[in-house]
Design an enzyme around this catalytic site. Structure first.
Site, PDB file in Angstrom:
ATOM      1  N   SER A 191      -9.501  -0.124   7.386  1.00 46.03           N
ATOM      2  CA  SER A 191      -8.956   0.010   6.034  1.00 46.03           C
ATOM      3  C   SER A 191      -8.324  -1.247   5.451  1.00 46.03           C
ATOM      4  CB  SER A 191      -7.932   1.144   5.988  1.00 46.03           C
ATOM      5  OG  SER A 191      -8.595   2.389   5.981  1.00 46.03           O
TER       6      SER A 191
ATOM      7  N   LYS B  18       0.854  -1.198   0.000  1.00 46.21           N
ATOM      8  CA  LYS B  18       0.000   0.000   0.000  1.00 46.21           C
ATOM      9  C   LYS B  18       0.887   1.244   0.000  1.00 46.21           C
ATOM     10  CE  LYS B  18      -3.797   2.118   2.677  1.00 46.21           C
ATOM     11  NZ  LYS B  18      -4.555   2.041   3.941  1.00 46.21           N
TER      12      LYS B  18
ATOM     13  N   SER C 129      -9.518   2.088   3.121  1.00 49.02           N
ATOM     14  CA  SER C 129      -8.646   2.776   2.206  1.00 49.02           C
ATOM     15  C   SER C 129      -7.687   1.871   1.432  1.00 49.02           C
ATOM     16  CB  SER C 129      -7.844   3.829   2.973  1.00 49.02           C
ATOM     17  OG  SER C 129      -6.959   3.219   3.887  1.00 49.02           O
TER      18      SER C 129
END
Lengths: 495, 497
Positions: A179, A80, A155
């Protein structure tokens, strides 16, 4: 669909170890899929093609020399974009950090490199991890591989989509209020948020420091167990890192254990507001598990309704502080008009660099920390946080784990959710876990009639990831999705 | 921008009959650690710009602070030495403001849970010992330095992250002199405790002053201003005196004091406003979530208590009370720890019969006049003295027991200072023992009176001013070794007979 690219991480690693596949073959197959399909999905912000191939060749060369290889040798893993990688651009999906390449590796990246994993690229997310749909990325949204008109969750949406689409064997995500778990649920993958302090935050671009945690996003529970085992453990560079020894999660996992496990069902997580299709999948899951010998206990977490406001107060307050460093002075984007004062440079750089949701949270947090308002907001929220934690302590005196839906809905359409409050309500089941610092695991347990994945969330006692993983394994074995993976069409050269 | 012209100090005393200044200081002291407060970079003064940095100092995304425990021990030492309450669990807080020399956009400091509270420090104003209360002592990190050349600004982050303690006094200093003495006391104490070099020129010790005035007899405090950038002992006094007078002038002409921060310009001897309260920052303090509570455990307290030296204030009293030292000398002796340690070593080395109750008096005289004078001339510190404390003690003993005269003592001192030889050995080898034998002295006196028969006749005829001449002749004849007191007595008797 490519065979190689939808193998589990454990299986990919095994093939490289025994010579069933070379690292180069694995990397090439994944790069071919990314090149063919990611223009439609947009899971990656940066793909390190040359670096991945070179690393794979090195591993193959070392293997042919008979050198000892790490446990993840040759396996492509995505990161990420809020986790810093030396030599690979890291932007937190923000214009503010466009063009920034970190001079150092996050602790988790160091550990992956030490395990000989291939760091194939950086994955899209909501800007600085702030969002639940990956629509807040400055680079545009990621699409859900199960339905390209829908969001992948957020996210860590790019990371979840990449695992579902077979772009990498696993991803490293981060979870501040859900997330990892929420996009895992929406993309049909396994996502684990470990206990706060279990994985070092050194190199994680901070959103809300007291809530942020790094964790694995994988295709199987066993993969999550192996990855956690490799990235967890004390790091002296993170003062909140726990010193407790790391269990051998993977070997202790054995087969999923559920008979005799006491599973709590908190009433507050099964009320109104759950999509009936999600509710139906959860009901079926509970009945399957009951048949398998699990004992379900209904209980209450009375302060649950306070989790959402508490979370947004604390997370925004910490975010307003953590994001102060982005001032355009030392790195990242600087906007400097002719004759601008220092204050102008700050205002202009930050106005241009941050997206709307990030600005909203900075404003909220700045408001909450104003002199004279600290007691009414921040301190009060910390007190409520203690009550929420106590609810869980009391629940875990009765049961081994809690089972809830991960999210109230399956993936929604891109652009469909228009108000911030509507978006925030989507996190309502995942926030309390971060406030209490507990481990949480999302496991895919079914598809809605529209063919969208639904995840079940398991919450456990602090540092009791093993019980979560065992229960998760049992869910996985009994509630497998069919089809297991989304069909994105065949890719030439990718098998 | 309003500035006030420099004023003569002479103007101050008269108005102070009517006006009472109230002053509090905030003093920053850099702690002498090898590395920074929250990251591994080294700490040094004068290193090439930005050579002492790391990802955390630069405020790079993803970095985290780890507290340097050494800084805690040093701060606790100061807390214990000022009899402060030490908080077993204190907290770091973030203090937010935007400035380029603050890379994270916040300073890690302490706010509502500081390490130390309610302490006091000994201040010597002249030879008067007074205690000034300290509201708090807390830990924080230093900022970097910006400098400006025309339109270009330069940033040096070497200083960013250096550990500091901030000492906040109660607003109870009543004059600029007391404020300057308080600064000297802090300087002396932190050097005494070896927690900082406290070199003001290197910015290791810095001071901000809060100043207000009120009419004598008034209870309510006046509006205060904060003076920044006063970085020498002399400027502390000058800047505060200037500010006191500036405020009195405004009030006496019916004006109002603005609550503002003023910058002291040492070159011009004036201060000018930096920012007013309306523009003041809201620092948005909150506990730093990256750092656990700061715990002062028994191990740290044990280490601090076990190594804490006797402090300057108590020594100042003890030297007077037990060792017969004058207040002025006592003040000088406690001005730095190596000097006090030298003094005590010398006193301890004196012969046991040395005068009880005043054993230190002569040692202090010799140490502060002769030895410090010689060392200053050679630009040496007390620690580099060629004359050991034992040798100084020996010299004082030789004089006090009459083995040599004070005058010979100075020669012995000079020779032994130059050679490092022991005074006793030197006196023996040079045959410098004082002549205190009456018969021996009388023989010499008779000789002198024969040789100087004319002068003797003049003396006896009434020219009594010649007495010193005769004593001088005896000294000349003995190479200065004649016991001066005994010589005088015997000579007087001889001349009168």
């Amino acid at each position: 669909m490519s065979d190689l690219c939808h193998l589990s991480l454990v299986e990919q690693a095994r093939r490289v170890a025994v010579g069933g596949a070379t690292a180069r073959e694995l990397v090439d197959a994944h790069l071919a899929r990314i090149d063919a399909l990611d223009p439609r999905v947009h899971a990656f912000l940066h793909v390190d093609r040359d670096g991945a191939r070179a690393a794979a060749e090195q591993i193959d060369a070392r293997r042919s020399r008979g050198d000892k290889l790490g446990p993840l040798a040759g396996v492509p893993i995505g990161i990420k974009d809020v986790v810093v990688t030396k030599g690979q651009p890291t932007t937190a999906a923000s214009r503010m950090l466009a063009g920034w390449t970190p001079p150092y590796d996050a602790a988790v990246v160091e550990r992956l490199r030490a395990a000989d994993a291939i760091l194939i690229g950086k994955q899209n997310c909501d800007e600085f991890g702030m969002g639940s749909s990956t629509e807040n990325s400055a680079q545009g949204p990621t699409r859900n591989p199960w339905d390209l008109e829908r969001i992948p969750g957020g996210s860590s949406g790019g990371s979840a989509a990449a695992v579902a689409a077979g772009f990498c064997a696993a991803s490293i995500g981060t979870d501040t209020g859900g997330s990892i778990r929420q996009p895992s649920s929406m993309c049909g993958v396994v996502g684990l948020k470990p206990t706060y302090g279990r994985v070092s935050r050194w190199g994680l671009i901070a959103y809300a420091s007291s809530l942020d945690q790094i964790g694995p996003m994988t295709r199987t529970v066993e993969d999550a167990a192996l990855l956690l085992e490799l990235i967890a453990g004390h790091d002296p560079r993170d003062s909140t890192s726990l010193v407790d020894a790391v269990p051998k999660y993977r070997s202790k996992l054995t087969s999923g254990v559920v008979a005799g496990t006491k599973i709590g069902l908190p009433a507050e997580y099964f009320g109104d507001g759950i999509d009936p299709a999600v509710r139906a999948v959860l009901d079926r899951t509970i009945s399957v598990m009951r048949d398998a010998g699990a004992r379900f206990v209904s209980l209450s977490l009375p302060h649950t309704r306070l989790a959402l406001p508490t979370y947004y107060l604390l997370a925004c307050a910490e975010a307003s502080s953590n994001l102060s460093r982005y001032d355009g002075i030392r790195y990242g984007q600087r906007v400097e008009r002719k004759g601008a004062s220092l204050a102008d440079v700050y205002r202009d750089s930050r106005s241009a660099g941050f997206g709307a949701e990030v600005k909203r949270r900075i404003m909220l947090g700045t408001f909450a920390l104003r002199a004279g308002y600290y007691d009414a907001y921040y301190r009060k929220a910390q007190q409520v946080r203690a009550l929420i934690k106590r609810d869980f302590d009391e629940a875990f005196a009765q049961v081994d784990v809690l089972l809830t839906p991960t999210a109230p809905t399956a993936a929604f359409g891109i652009g469909e959710t228009t108000t911030p409050m509507e978006m925030y309500l989507g996190d309502v089941f995942t926030l309390a876990c971060n406030l209490a610092g507990l481990p949480g695991l999302s496991v895919p347990v079914g598809l809605t009639p529209a063919g969208l994945p639904v995840g079940a969330q398991l919450l456990g006692k602090p540092l009791d990831e093993l019980t979560l993983l065992k229960a998760g394994r049992a869910l996985e074995q009994r509630c497998e999705l069919s089809p297991r993976w989304p069909d994105l069409g065949e890719v030439e050269g990718a098998s | 921008m309003s500035t006030v012209a420099p004023v003569g100090d002479a103007a101050l005393p008269a108005v102070l009959d009517e006006w009472e200044p109230v002053i509090g200081l905030e003093i920053h002291v850099q702690l002498a650690t090898a590395s920074k407060a929250f990251s591994p970079s080294g700490v040094a003064f004068g290193a090439p710009p930005n050579s002492l940095t790391d990802p955390l100092v630069l405020g790079l995304p993803g970095t985290l602070p780890v507290f340097n425990r050494r800084a805690l021990e040093l701060a606790v030492r100061l807390g214990v030495a000022t009899s402060s309450k030490i908080r077993a669990r204190s907290r770091f807080a973030r203090k937010h403001y935007f400035y380029p020399d603050l890379p994270k956009g916040y300073q890690i400091s302490q706010y509502d849970e500081p390490l130390c509270e309610d302490g006091a420090i000994d201040v010597l104003v002249g030879t008067r010992r007074m205690a000034i209360r300290l509201q708090r002592i807390h830990l924080e990190e230093d900022a970097g330095k910006s400098s400006h050349e025309g339109a270009t600004s330069h940033l040096d982050l070497n200083r960013a992250g250096v550990p500091l303690v901030e000492v906040v006094t109660a607003p109870e200093l009543a004059s600029a002199e007391e404020a300057a003495e308080l600064m000297r006391s802090i300087h002396r104490l932190v050097r005494w405790l070896e927690i900082s070099e406290a070199d003001m020129e290197k910015g290791q010790l810095r001071c901000d002053a809060n100043v207000s005035v009120r009419r004598r007899g008034e209870d309510r405090l006046g509006t205060r201003t904060e003076l920044k950038n006063i970085n020498s002992f002399r400027f502390v006094q000058k800047a505060i005196e200037h500010e006191i007078l500036r405020q009195i002038r405004i009030l006496e002409t019916g004006g109002r004091i603005l609550r503002e921060t003023r910058l002291w310009d040492a070159m011009g001897g004036v201060s000018f406003p930096m920012r007013s309260k309306e523009e003041a920052n809201d620092y948005r303090y909150f506990p730093d979530p990256d750092l656990p509570p700061l715990v002062v455990d028994a191990q740290i307290m044990g280490a601090v208590l076990g190594t804490l030296p006797e402090l300057p204030g108590p020594r100042f009293e003890r030297y007077q009370r037990e060792l017969g030292v004058s207040p002025d000398d006592a003040r000088t002796l406690v001005s730095e720890r190596p000097l006090a340690e030298y003094f005590e070593a010398a006193v301890a080395a004196r012969r046991p019969e040395a005068a009880v109750g005043v054993r230190g008096r002569a040692v202090a005289n010799w140490l502060l006049t002769e030895l410090l004078g010689a060392l200053n001339g050679d630009d040496k510190a007390i620690g580099d003295s060629p004359l050991s404390p034992a040798s100084l003690a020996e010299l004082v003993d030789l004089i006090e027991d009459g083995t040599i005269s004070g005058k010979i003592g100075k020669d012995v001192f000079e020779s032994c200072y130059a050679s490092g030889q022991s005074p006793a050995a030197y006196v023996e080898s040079k045959g410098l023992r004082q002549i205190s034998n009456e018969a021996e002295l009388l023989k010499i006196i008779e000789q002198v009176l024969v040789t100087c028969a004319k002068q003797a006749a003049d003396y006896r005829a009434g020219k009594e001013g010649l007495f010193g001449f005769f004593v001088g002749q005896v000294m000349k004849a003995t190479g200065g070794r004649a016991n001066p007191q005994l010589t005088s007595e015997l000579m007087l008797r001889a001349l009168k007979s």
